[in-house]
Design an enzyme around this catalytic site. Structure first.
Site, PDB file in Angstrom:
ATOM      1  N   ASP A   1      -2.261  -7.565  15.122  1.00 43.87           N
ATOM      2  CA  ASP A   1      -1.590  -6.271  15.274  1.00 43.87           C
ATOM      3  C   ASP A   1      -1.643  -5.755  16.701  1.00 43.87           C
ATOM      4  OD1 ASP A   1      -0.454  -5.589  12.813  1.00 43.87           O
ATOM      5  OD2 ASP A   1      -2.382  -4.996  11.988  1.00 43.87           O
TER       6      ASP A   1
ATOM      7  N   GLU B   1      -5.001   4.148  14.300  1.00 44.11           N
ATOM      8  CA  GLU B   1      -5.930   3.205  14.937  1.00 44.11           C
ATOM      9  C   GLU B   1      -6.552   3.715  16.227  1.00 44.11           C
ATOM     10  OE1 GLU B   1      -1.906   2.158  16.714  1.00 44.11           O
ATOM     11  OE2 GLU B   1      -2.673   2.729  14.731  1.00 44.11           O
TER      12      GLU B   1
ATOM     13  N   TYR C   1      -0.390   3.764  11.024  1.00 47.72           N
ATOM     14  CA  TYR C   1      -0.790   2.733  11.979  1.00 47.72           C
ATOM     15  C   TYR C   1       0.433   2.380  12.817  1.00 47.72           C
ATOM     16  CZ  TYR C   1      -5.123   1.724   9.388  1.00 47.72           C
ATOM     17  OH  TYR C   1      -6.359   1.806   8.783  1.00 47.72           O
TER      18      TYR C   1
ATOM     19  N   HIS D   1       0.039   0.639  16.392  1.00 48.78           N
ATOM     20  CA  HIS D   1      -0.250  -0.544  17.213  1.00 48.78           C
ATOM     21  C   HIS D   1       0.851  -0.736  18.264  1.00 48.78           C
ATOM     22  CE1 HIS D   1      -3.633  -1.673  14.683  1.00 48.78           C
ATOM     23  NE2 HIS D   1      -2.863  -1.523  13.621  1.00 48.78           N
TER      24      HIS D   1
ATOM     25  N   LYS E   1       2.034   1.479   7.458  1.00 50.37           N
ATOM     26  CA  LYS E   1       2.385   0.636   8.600  1.00 50.37           C
ATOM     27  C   LYS E   1       3.454   1.302   9.453  1.00 50.37           C
ATOM     28  CE  LYS E   1       1.010  -2.844   9.493  1.00 50.37           C
ATOM     29  NZ  LYS E   1      -0.127  -3.140  10.395  1.00 50.37           N
TER      30      LYS E   1
ATOM     31  N   ARG F   1       0.837  -1.199   0.000  1.00 54.05           N
ATOM     32  CA  ARG F   1       0.000   0.000   0.000  1.00 54.05           C
ATOM     33  C   ARG F   1       0.877   1.257   0.000  1.00 54.05           C
ATOM     34  NH1 ARG F   1      -3.525  -1.661   5.211  1.00 54.05           N
ATOM     35  NH2 ARG F   1      -1.525  -2.673   5.688  1.00 54.05           N
TER      36      ARG F   1
END
Length: 359
Positions: free
Chosen positions: A270, A118, A94, A96, A75, A15
């Site tokens: 995740d 998130e 993101y 996490h 990510k 992505r």
């Protein structure tokens, strides 16, 4: 503001965080956008697409991190990126954090402004920047689970939807949030028998209202989980606690009660995973077996469908990217309570309550 878009270097992550359309809008507002060469290629966007939209292309990831005031990613930074993150640099992606002490410590050391997709949260508790990826991951959980039930890849040898004269497969979905609903929808569409467990009666009522009769809802507890895993062919873990580690709902000893070749897909990987035997995997090596039970625990499931995922993600993230670029992170966070919940780490300190005390 100077915005940097590095190529994602996590295993099989295809992505990209900003599309040419997003770059065009930022450039139109006099922001400078630097995109690493071929960052968008796997999602269908060429360097020329970005150039025509007003962005500039840089060859190396080091150059992107060096020039940018804000890094926009998909990510979390991986180990080789840790040293590239600069003090006071905004990193919007993101993260996490709850599932990685090493990442958390690295970002604390960097003194960057870490804003996590998130944990951006609306007043009703919904997570708008997680929702589209949860929708994709939920649908993929069933799709991948159905594939890995095939015998050549160590599954039970069951066609999830069955055929006339042969009963369909049995799917257990733990969690009736966005992931769980999408997983159940896909499984129901294939014709499988589906049970959805949750502790939120509002969510169970919703599932009961919108799903066909072969999707059954039950209130979740350990007794019910132990009851259903005995006959389940595919088990999908879809439990999320925003910003925190997922609870371990299937313990190691429960695997011995399952039939050989049962497939478990942990979409909560995740956030540490909701199975005790969960360990992160990649699209390159997506599965492993414990006690004859096949586990699929890929940490970036939507990365396998980058065209769909990139568009779905940037549809919801770009307005926040634009707001931060226009106002600066301080004013953007002060003006937007949703974005304020996304601020996880600032000036070497954890500022999100849900993260405090985890490590």
């Amino acid at each position: 503001m100077i915005i940097g878009v590095p190529t994602e270097i996590k295993n099989n992550e295809s992505r990209v965080s900003i599309t040419p359309a997003g770059a065009f809008e930022l450039a139109k507002s006099d922001h400078k956008v630097y995109v690493q060469s071929n960052a968008g290629l796997a999602s269908g966007f060429t360097n020329n697409d970005y150039k025509n939209a007003g962005a500039q292309i840089l060859e190396s990831i080091e150059a992107i991190y060096d020039i940018a005031e804000m890094i926009v990613k998909v990510k979390e930074p991986i180990e080789k990126e840790y040293e590239l993150v600069k003090p006071n640099q905004i990193v919007f992606t993101y993260f996490h954090f709850a599932s990685s002490q090493a990442l958390t410590e690295a970002m604390l050391k960097s003194k960057a402004v870490c804003i996590a997709y998130e944990t951006v949260q609306e007043d009703d508790g919904s997570l708008p920047l997680l929702t589209p990826m949860s929708e994709i991951a939920g649908r993929m959980a069933t799709q991948q689970g159905a594939k890995f039930l095939e015998k050549p890849i160590k599954g039970k040898g069951i066609l999830l939807g069955g055929v006339p004269g042969v009963q369909p497969g049995k799917v257990l979905v733990i969690g009736a949030g966005v992931v769980g609903v999408q997983a159940a929808k896909m499984a129901a569409g294939l014709g499988a028998s589906v049970v959805v467990l949750d502790i939120n009666m509002k969510r169970l009522r919703y599932v009961n209202d919108v799903m066909p009769p072969h999707v059954i809802t039950e209130f979740s507890n350990e007794y019910k989980i132990r009851k259903h895993i005995i006959n389940a062919d595919l088990i999908i873990g879809a439990v999320l606690v925003a910003g925190a580690k997922a609870p371990k709902l299937i313990k190691r000893d429960m695997l011995k009660e399952m039939q050989h070749g049962t497939v478990m897909v942990d979409v909560a990987v995740d956030q540490g995973g909701c199975f005790e035997t969960t360990k992160p995997t990649t699209h390159e090596n997506p599965t492993y077996i414990v006690d004859d039970v096949l586990h699929y625990c890929v940490t970036n499931m939507p990365g396998a469908v980058p065209y769909t995922s990139t568009l779905a993600l940037t549809n919801v993230t770009f307005p926040f990217v634009k707001t931060i670029a226009d106002l600066g992170w301080k004013k953007a966070v002060d003006n937007n309570p949703m974005l304020r919940k996304g601020l996880n780490i600032l000036d070497g300190k954890i500022v999100l309550d849900e993260l405090k005390g985890i490590f």
